[in-house]
Write an enzyme that holds these catalytic residues in place. Structure first.
Site, short mmCIF file in Angstrom:
data_model
loop_
_atom_site.label_atom_id
_atom_site.label_comp_id
_atom_site.label_asym_id
_atom_site.label_seq_id
_atom_site.Cartn_x
_atom_site.Cartn_y
_atom_site.Cartn_z
N ASP A 171 0.87 -1.18 0.00
CA ASP A 171 0.00 0.00 0.00
C ASP A 171 0.90 1.24 0.00
OD1 ASP A 171 -2.02 1.81 0.27
OD2 ASP A 171 -2.50 1.33 2.34
N ASP A 201 -7.14 -8.99 6.13
CA ASP A 201 -8.17 -8.91 7.17
C ASP A 201 -8.80 -7.54 7.31
OD1 ASP A 201 -5.79 -7.66 8.27
OD2 ASP A 201 -6.80 -7.73 10.21
N ARG A 210 -9.89 -13.26 6.76
CA ARG A 210 -8.67 -13.81 6.16
C ARG A 210 -8.96 -15.13 5.44
NH1 ARG A 210 -4.18 -10.97 8.30
NH2 ARG A 210 -4.34 -10.35 10.47
P1 5GP Z 1 2.07 -0.66 3.65
O1 5GP Z 1 3.12 -0.66 4.72
O2 5GP Z 1 2.59 -0.98 2.28
O3 5GP Z 1 1.25 0.61 3.68
O4 5GP Z 1 1.01 -1.73 4.03
C1 5GP Z 1 1.29 -3.06 4.08
C2 5GP Z 1 0.32 -3.76 5.01
O5 5GP Z 1 -0.87 -3.00 5.23
C3 5GP Z 1 -0.15 -5.03 4.40
O6 5GP Z 1 0.69 -6.10 4.72
C4 5GP Z 1 -1.53 -5.20 4.99
O7 5GP Z 1 -1.44 -5.83 6.24
C5 5GP Z 1 -2.03 -3.79 5.21
N1 5GP Z 1 -2.91 -3.32 4.12
C6 5GP Z 1 -2.65 -2.39 3.17
N2 5GP Z 1 -3.69 -2.22 2.34
C7 5GP Z 1 -4.65 -3.09 2.76
C8 5GP Z 1 -5.96 -3.43 2.26
O8 5GP Z 1 -6.49 -2.91 1.27
N3 5GP Z 1 -6.62 -4.39 2.95
C9 5GP Z 1 -6.10 -5.00 4.05
N4 5GP Z 1 -6.86 -5.92 4.63
N5 5GP Z 1 -4.86 -4.72 4.53
C10 5GP Z 1 -4.14 -3.79 3.88
#
Ligand code: 5GP
Length: 180
Positions: A104, A160, A166
């Protein structure tokens, strides 16, 4: 019986699509890591179903391990990445593939890659089932991406909402009515 499928607004990626893509990613990994005995380092909890599906199709010698990392609460990142106690020593000299469910902001993988810089590893690459590109995303240089998805909150196949959903076998968008 309460059926969690009813709390999904629409299916974005089916179980069959995920499976087919895992086969393709596995054959890329096989070609890139022959004779390297890669260590697939799975970021838990979210990436477990992806790891399980992917490794079924990898036929070269490999190992896997799990690392517990979290930053999300509800539907948004806290901006604070926590890696629970992990013995990084065992990664020395290894060719590591970080197995992630979704990128993300990129903060989680960026933080982990920074941590790995202080260890003499063989190499590190990223394999993420999903990528949610956005203006604020840090480029983590992911080599293997399953699917590019729009900027929406998704659930299922390990992903989740407050630890629920999940177990859905596909990736879906949550029905706003189910959000608490
Ligand atoms: P980042 O550090 O890249 O922002 O986010 C990574 C983590 O955020 C992922 O491993 C996940 O746990 C959570 N995450 C990011 N986007 C989503 C989403 O659309 N749905 C869910 N369930 N988790 C997300």
């Amino acid at each position: 019986m309460k059926d969690i499928n009813e709390e999904v607004l629409r299916v974005l990626i089916t179980e069959e699509q995920i499976d087919a893509r895992c086969k393709e990613l596995a054959s890329q990994i096989e070609a890139d890591y022959e004779n390297k005995n890669p260590l697939l380092l799975c970021l838990i909890n979210g990436s477990l179903p992806f790891l399980g599906n992917l490794i079924k199709y990898i036929r070269i010698p490999m190992e896997y391990d799990c690392i517990r990392v979290h930053s999300y609460q509800g539907q948004s990142s806290t901006g604070n990445v926590i890696v629970e106690n992990y013995n990084f020593d065992k990664l020395k000299g290894r060719h590591i593939i970080l197995i992630e469910d979704i990128i993300d902001t990129g903060l989680t993988l960026h933080t982990l890659k920074q941590m790995l810089k202080s260890i003499p590893i063989g190499s590190v690459e990223i394999c993420s089932l999903l990528n949610k590109p956005g203006l604020n995303q840090i480029d983590v240089g992911a080599k293997y991406i399953g699917f590019e998805i729009p900027s929406e909150f998704v659930i299922g196949f390990g992903l989740d909402y407050n630890e629920q959903y999940r177990n859905l076998p596909y990736i879906g968008i949550m029905n706003p009515k189910a959000i608490k």
